[in-house]
Design a protein around this motif. Structure first.
Motif, PDB file in Angstrom:
ATOM      1  N   HIS A  85       0.880  -1.170   0.000  1.00  0.00           N
ATOM      2  CA  HIS A  85       0.000   0.000   0.000  1.00  0.00           C
ATOM      3  C   HIS A  85       0.916   1.219   0.000  1.00  0.00           C
ATOM      4  O   HIS A  85       1.811   1.324   0.848  1.00  0.00           O
ATOM      5  N   ASP A 116      -6.473   3.280  -4.237  1.00  0.00           N
ATOM      6  CA  ASP A 116      -6.852   2.898  -2.879  1.00  0.00           C
ATOM      7  C   ASP A 116      -7.117   4.192  -2.113  1.00  0.00           C
ATOM      8  O   ASP A 116      -6.324   4.606  -1.283  1.00  0.00           O
ATOM      9  N   THR A 127      -2.489   0.715  -4.355  1.00  0.00           N
ATOM     10  CA  THR A 127      -1.898  -0.562  -3.986  1.00  0.00           C
ATOM     11  C   THR A 127      -1.093  -1.064  -5.176  1.00  0.00           C
ATOM     12  O   THR A 127      -1.580  -1.073  -6.310  1.00  0.00           O
TER      13      THR A 127
END
Length: 142
Positions: A17, A98, A104
């Motif tokens: 992430h 995201d 991500t």
């Protein structure tokens, strides 16, 4: 995470992430000047605009002067997907949004020799850390 492909090759999957917009990460994955800041080698595309495109030939030059590696772009869907070969390895970079300013990154490297899983895992983990560090040091570019 080490797995197997349907073709019987080994695959290492990494997921990160990143608190940066997808376009910024895409640029770091595809722009030669940005790649020089974090990638293990200098990547040259066979196109005059130095951006990847499907079927583009790649040359991976090493600072150590070792024999260059070669590859071909097999998938190209900006800013979502980039896949290319690097000698006997296949590298696949997938980006999904995201949130408004985050994404991500799923990176998969596919290879033939199981004994390479340790060195590749360590090397790509370090490379992805360097990518994150690079992204944190540079303001977003549009």
């Amino acid at each position: 995470m080490l797995g197997m492909t349907e073709e019987g090759r080994y695959a290492l999957r990494f997921e990160r992430h990143l608190p940066y917009p997808r376009h910024k990460v895409w640029r770091a994955l595809t722009d030669k000047s940005e790649l020089r800041a974090w990638f293990v080698s200098v990547v040259d595309y066979d196109r005059t605009d130095f951006e990847p495109a499907k079927n583009a030939n790649l040359t991976f030059a090493y600072a150590t002067g070792d024999t260059p590696g070669h590859g071909v772009v097999t998938e190209y869907d900006p800013p979502n997907l980039l896949e290319y070969t690097w000698d006997n390895e296949t590298l696949r970079w997938e980006l999904t949004e995201d949130g408004e300013n985050a994404c991500t990154l799923v990176f998969v490297t596919t290879f033939d020799d199981k004994d390479m899983s340790g060195p590749l895992s360590e090397g790509w983990s370090t490379g992805l850390d360097q990518l994150a560090d690079h992204l944190g040091k540079h303001p977003a570019q549009h």
